[in-house]
Design a protein around this motif. Structure first.
Motif, mmCIF file in Angstrom:
data_model
loop_
_atom_site.group_PDB
_atom_site.id
_atom_site.type_symbol
_atom_site.label_atom_id
_atom_site.label_comp_id
_atom_site.label_asym_id
_atom_site.label_seq_id
_atom_site.Cartn_x
_atom_site.Cartn_y
_atom_site.Cartn_z
ATOM 1 N N GLU A 37 45.211 40.597 49.902
ATOM 2 C CA GLU A 37 45.108 40.531 51.690
ATOM 3 C C GLU A 37 46.184 39.074 52.068
ATOM 4 O OE1 GLU A 37 44.072 42.786 53.693
ATOM 5 O OE2 GLU A 37 43.333 43.815 51.938
ATOM 6 N N GLY A 58 39.824 42.260 48.745
ATOM 7 C CA GLY A 58 40.320 42.600 49.433
ATOM 8 C C GLY A 58 40.317 44.282 49.333
ATOM 9 N N SER A 59 41.472 44.936 50.016
ATOM 10 C CA SER A 59 41.742 46.605 49.957
ATOM 11 C C SER A 59 43.317 46.811 49.226
ATOM 12 C CB SER A 59 42.173 47.020 51.340
ATOM 13 O OG SER A 59 40.299 47.049 51.412
ATOM 14 N N GLY A 67 44.300 48.879 47.611
ATOM 15 C CA GLY A 67 44.515 50.228 47.114
ATOM 16 C C GLY A 67 44.197 50.751 45.715
ATOM 17 N N ASP A 68 44.286 52.138 45.755
ATOM 18 C CA ASP A 68 44.219 52.821 44.303
ATOM 19 C C ASP A 68 45.130 52.518 44.331
ATOM 20 O OD1 ASP A 68 41.934 53.672 45.667
ATOM 21 O OD2 ASP A 68 42.477 56.110 46.304
ATOM 22 N N ARG A 118 44.618 49.116 42.181
ATOM 23 C CA ARG A 118 43.370 49.256 41.597
ATOM 24 C C ARG A 118 42.758 49.985 40.263
ATOM 25 N NH1 ARG A 118 39.074 46.881 44.204
ATOM 26 N NH2 ARG A 118 39.712 46.586 46.086
#
Length: 188
Positions: free
Chosen positions: A25, A110-111, A113-114, A117
């Motif tokens: 992020e 944070g985020s 994304g798949d 991850r």
């Protein structure tokens, strides 16, 4: 004005540093551009998917390093404790004795994304499986080997966070020193 030239290896090293220091992020394109010396157009030319593609390229490189410098020593010849010590030496070098953050950790915050991850999960599972196998070779049951490998991974990752947070590399170096006994036990 011509853009500075930077090799792919140099670029990936700079991207790794930015992601390790700022996470997914926090790694803005401005920070990435400043670190690499490349403008946004040049970055998007090399990585059309933007920051996600950059993070995936960094993770691919880290996975190759993990395979040859961490998983390789664990599956190589020699006594289990000696192989674990070889892995620990490589980790100490890579993380600058606990002064550098774990890329897998900083990219997981944070985020991201798949795809990112999934990449992180695959790397951590492979690392845990390699440590579990060495514990099995040392004579531990499947469930005990799994427990020891999980604990080893938690200690490595946790000690990196603690060492960085305290500005003291002793927790990380102690965790690495204790890995042979944790994974194998006494005398093996």
């Amino acid at each position: 004005m011509t853009q500075p030239k930077i090799s792919e290896d140099q670029l990936l090293e700079k991207l790794t540093e930015v992601f390790q220091e700022h996470g997914y992020e926090g790694a803005s394109l401005s920070l990435i551009s400043d670190a690499t010396g490349l403008g946004r157009a040049s970055l998007y030319h090399r990585y059309p998917g933007g920051k996600t593609d950059m993070a995936l390229a960094v993770l691919d490189r880290a996975e190759q390093w993990l395979e040859s410098h961490v998983l390789g020593p664990l599956s190589g010849p020699g006594r289990p404790k000696d192989r674990i010590r070889a892995m620990s030496r490589r980790l100490r070098e890579f993380y600058d004795s606990g002064r550098r953050s774990c890329l897998l950790h900083t990219l997981a915050v944070g985020s991201p994304g798949d795809r990112i991850r999934e990449h992180i999960e695959t790397s951590l599972r492979a690392w845990q499986a390699a440590m579990q196998e060495i514990a099995r070779q040392a004579g531990h049951s499947r469930s005990e080997a799994q427990r020891r490998a999980s604990e080893a991974l938690v200690r490595i990752q946790g000690s990196l966070v603690v060492s960085r947070g305290l500005g003291d590399n002793k927790p990380f170096t102690r965790a690495l020193r204790e890995l042979p006994d944790l994974l194998v036990g006494d005398g093996r």
